[in-house]
Design a protein around this motif. Sequence first.
Motif, PDB file in Angstrom:
ATOM      1  N   TYR A  37       0.797  -1.226   0.000  1.00 39.23           N
ATOM      2  CA  TYR A  37       0.000   0.000   0.000  1.00 39.23           C
ATOM      3  C   TYR A  37       0.830   1.276   0.000  1.00 39.23           C
ATOM      4  O   TYR A  37       0.374   2.303  -0.453  1.00 39.23           O
ATOM      5  CB  TYR A  37      -0.942   0.016   1.211  1.00 39.23           C
ATOM      6  CG  TYR A  37      -1.871  -1.165   1.225  1.00 39.23           C
ATOM      7  CD1 TYR A  37      -2.889  -1.276   0.294  1.00 39.23           C
ATOM      8  CD2 TYR A  37      -1.701  -2.184   2.143  1.00 39.23           C
ATOM      9  CE1 TYR A  37      -3.737  -2.372   0.296  1.00 39.23           C
ATOM     10  CE2 TYR A  37      -2.549  -3.275   2.163  1.00 39.23           C
ATOM     11  CZ  TYR A  37      -3.567  -3.362   1.235  1.00 39.23           C
ATOM     12  OH  TYR A  37      -4.387  -4.440   1.236  1.00 39.23           O
ATOM     13  N   ASP A  38       2.027   1.226   0.550  1.00 34.19           N
ATOM     14  CA  ASP A  38       2.829   2.438   0.711  1.00 34.19           C
ATOM     15  C   ASP A  38       4.220   2.259   0.116  1.00 34.19           C
ATOM     16  O   ASP A  38       4.680   1.139  -0.101  1.00 34.19           O
ATOM     17  CB  ASP A  38       2.986   2.789   2.196  1.00 34.19           C
ATOM     18  CG  ASP A  38       1.683   3.199   2.834  1.00 34.19           C
ATOM     19  OD1 ASP A  38       0.973   4.019   2.234  1.00 34.19           O
ATOM     20  OD2 ASP A  38       1.394   2.700   3.933  1.00 34.19           O
ATOM     21  N   ASN A  39       4.870   3.376  -0.091  1.00 32.31           N
ATOM     22  CA  ASN A  39       6.260   3.393  -0.514  1.00 32.31           C
ATOM     23  C   ASN A  39       7.131   3.821   0.650  1.00 32.31           C
ATOM     24  O   ASN A  39       6.661   4.469   1.578  1.00 32.31           O
ATOM     25  CB  ASN A  39       6.458   4.371  -1.674  1.00 32.31           C
ATOM     26  CG  ASN A  39       5.706   3.940  -2.907  1.00 32.31           C
ATOM     27  OD1 ASN A  39       5.709   2.772  -3.263  1.00 32.31           O
ATOM     28  ND2 ASN A  39       5.066   4.877  -3.568  1.00 32.31           N
ATOM     29  N   VAL A  40       8.391   3.485   0.590  1.00 30.54           N
ATOM     30  CA  VAL A  40       9.329   3.879   1.642  1.00 30.54           C
ATOM     31  C   VAL A  40       9.594   5.373   1.539  1.00 30.54           C
ATOM     32  O   VAL A  40       9.884   5.893   0.466  1.00 30.54           O
ATOM     33  CB  VAL A  40      10.656   3.103   1.496  1.00 30.54           C
ATOM     34  CG1 VAL A  40      11.659   3.571   2.530  1.00 30.54           C
ATOM     35  CG2 VAL A  40      10.419   1.615   1.615  1.00 30.54           C
ATOM     36  N   CYS A  41       9.497   6.058   2.657  1.00 29.29           N
ATOM     37  CA  CYS A  41       9.894   7.472   2.744  1.00 29.29           C
ATOM     38  C   CYS A  41      11.248   7.495   3.444  1.00 29.29           C
ATOM     39  O   CYS A  41      11.351   7.135   4.616  1.00 29.29           O
ATOM     40  CB  CYS A  41       8.876   8.281   3.536  1.00 29.29           C
ATOM     41  SG  CYS A  41       7.301   8.442   2.720  1.00 29.29           S
ATOM     42  N   GLU A  42      12.266   7.889   2.715  1.00 32.21           N
ATOM     43  CA  GLU A  42      13.606   7.925   3.287  1.00 32.21           C
ATOM     44  C   GLU A  42      13.712   9.105   4.258  1.00 32.21           C
ATOM     45  O   GLU A  42      13.095  10.147   4.042  1.00 32.21           O
ATOM     46  CB  GLU A  42      14.653   8.056   2.179  1.00 32.21           C
ATOM     47  CG  GLU A  42      14.673   6.892   1.206  1.00 32.21           C
ATOM     48  CD  GLU A  42      15.129   5.583   1.818  1.00 32.21           C
ATOM     49  OE1 GLU A  42      15.749   5.584   2.901  1.00 32.21           O
ATOM     50  OE2 GLU A  42      14.872   4.539   1.207  1.00 32.21           O
ATOM     51  N   MET A  64      18.191   2.352   1.422  1.00 33.98           N
ATOM     52  CA  MET A  64      19.595   2.625   1.726  1.00 33.98           C
ATOM     53  C   MET A  64      19.756   3.089   3.180  1.00 33.98           C
ATOM     54  O   MET A  64      20.843   3.036   3.734  1.00 33.98           O
ATOM     55  CB  MET A  64      20.135   3.716   0.797  1.00 33.98           C
ATOM     56  CG  MET A  64      20.125   3.344  -0.665  1.00 33.98           C
ATOM     57  SD  MET A  64      21.459   2.261  -1.128  1.00 33.98           S
ATOM     58  CE  MET A  64      22.849   3.337  -0.899  1.00 33.98           C
ATOM     59  N   ASN A  65      18.680   3.573   3.800  1.00 33.45           N
ATOM     60  CA  ASN A  65      18.759   4.176   5.131  1.00 33.45           C
ATOM     61  C   ASN A  65      18.093   3.353   6.227  1.00 33.45           C
ATOM     62  O   ASN A  65      18.530   3.391   7.372  1.00 33.45           O
ATOM     63  CB  ASN A  65      18.137   5.570   5.113  1.00 33.45           C
ATOM     64  CG  ASN A  65      18.905   6.502   4.209  1.00 33.45           C
ATOM     65  OD1 ASN A  65      20.065   6.758   4.437  1.00 33.45           O
ATOM     66  ND2 ASN A  65      18.262   6.983   3.156  1.00 33.45           N
ATOM     67  N   TRP A  66      17.022   2.668   5.908  1.00 37.10           N
ATOM     68  CA  TRP A  66      16.284   1.897   6.901  1.00 37.10           C
ATOM     69  C   TRP A  66      16.859   0.491   6.996  1.00 37.10           C
ATOM     70  O   TRP A  66      17.181  -0.129   5.991  1.00 37.10           O
ATOM     71  CB  TRP A  66      14.806   1.790   6.524  1.00 37.10           C
ATOM     72  CG  TRP A  66      14.080   3.087   6.510  1.00 37.10           C
ATOM     73  CD1 TRP A  66      13.832   3.864   5.426  1.00 37.10           C
ATOM     74  CD2 TRP A  66      13.508   3.756   7.632  1.00 37.10           C
ATOM     75  NE1 TRP A  66      13.135   4.988   5.800  1.00 37.10           N
ATOM     76  CE2 TRP A  66      12.915   4.947   7.155  1.00 37.10           C
ATOM     77  CE3 TRP A  66      13.429   3.479   8.989  1.00 37.10           C
ATOM     78  CZ2 TRP A  66      12.263   5.841   7.985  1.00 37.10           C
ATOM     79  CZ3 TRP A  66      12.765   4.375   9.814  1.00 37.10           C
ATOM     80  CH2 TRP A  66      12.198   5.539   9.305  1.00 37.10           C
ATOM     81  N   GLN A  67      16.951  -0.038   8.216  1.00 38.52           N
ATOM     82  CA  GLN A  67      17.278  -1.451   8.416  1.00 38.52           C
ATOM     83  C   GLN A  67      15.957  -2.210   8.289  1.00 38.52           C
ATOM     84  O   GLN A  67      15.049  -2.021   9.101  1.00 38.52           O
ATOM     85  CB  GLN A  67      17.888  -1.683   9.793  1.00 38.52           C
ATOM     86  CG  GLN A  67      19.233  -1.010   9.981  1.00 38.52           C
ATOM     87  CD  GLN A  67      19.779  -1.264  11.362  1.00 38.52           C
ATOM     88  OE1 GLN A  67      19.797  -2.403  11.830  1.00 38.52           O
ATOM     89  NE2 GLN A  67      20.224  -0.205  12.023  1.00 38.52           N
ATOM     90  N   ILE A  68      15.832  -3.026   7.263  1.00 39.84           N
ATOM     91  CA  ILE A  68      14.585  -3.735   7.000  1.00 39.84           C
ATOM     92  C   ILE A  68      14.476  -4.924   7.949  1.00 39.84           C
ATOM     93  O   ILE A  68      15.391  -5.754   8.038  1.00 39.84           O
ATOM     94  CB  ILE A  68      14.521  -4.232   5.535  1.00 39.84           C
ATOM     95  CG1 ILE A  68      14.791  -3.089   4.554  1.00 39.84           C
ATOM     96  CG2 ILE A  68      13.193  -4.925   5.259  1.00 39.84           C
ATOM     97  CD1 ILE A  68      13.767  -1.989   4.544  1.00 39.84           C
ATOM     98  N   LYS A  69      13.344  -5.000   8.650  1.00 44.09           N
ATOM     99  CA  LYS A  69      13.065  -6.097   9.578  1.00 44.09           C
ATOM    100  C   LYS A  69      11.765  -6.761   9.141  1.00 44.09           C
ATOM    101  O   LYS A  69      10.724  -6.101   9.039  1.00 44.09           O
ATOM    102  CB  LYS A  69      12.920  -5.586  11.021  1.00 44.09           C
ATOM    103  CG  LYS A  69      14.146  -4.864  11.544  1.00 44.09           C
ATOM    104  CD  LYS A  69      15.296  -5.826  11.713  1.00 44.09           C
ATOM    105  CE  LYS A  69      16.521  -5.138  12.285  1.00 44.09           C
ATOM    106  NZ  LYS A  69      17.649  -6.018  12.418  1.00 44.09           N
TER     107      LYS A  69
END
Length: 79
Positions: A37-42, A64-69
Amino acid sequence: MDTPENYNERNFEDVIYTLQSDENKKIAVYTCITGEYDNVCEPLIKESNCDYYLFTNNEKIKSMNWQIKEIPDNIKKLD
């Protein structure tokens, strides 16, 4: 309570001052995206005393900035 409509340059400066004035403490910044539903906001600014976590069940999300969990399977079944 601040809402996006109430944000202004002063609010932003207060947040940055707070982050910079307490450099010895680590801060966890997190967000959650489920489904497609959403896109990543850096993050606009990445502070060294902050760790950035993005919880998701969408394997396609990259950052590039968020640690994906990954959201654990036992939580996925709660819908």
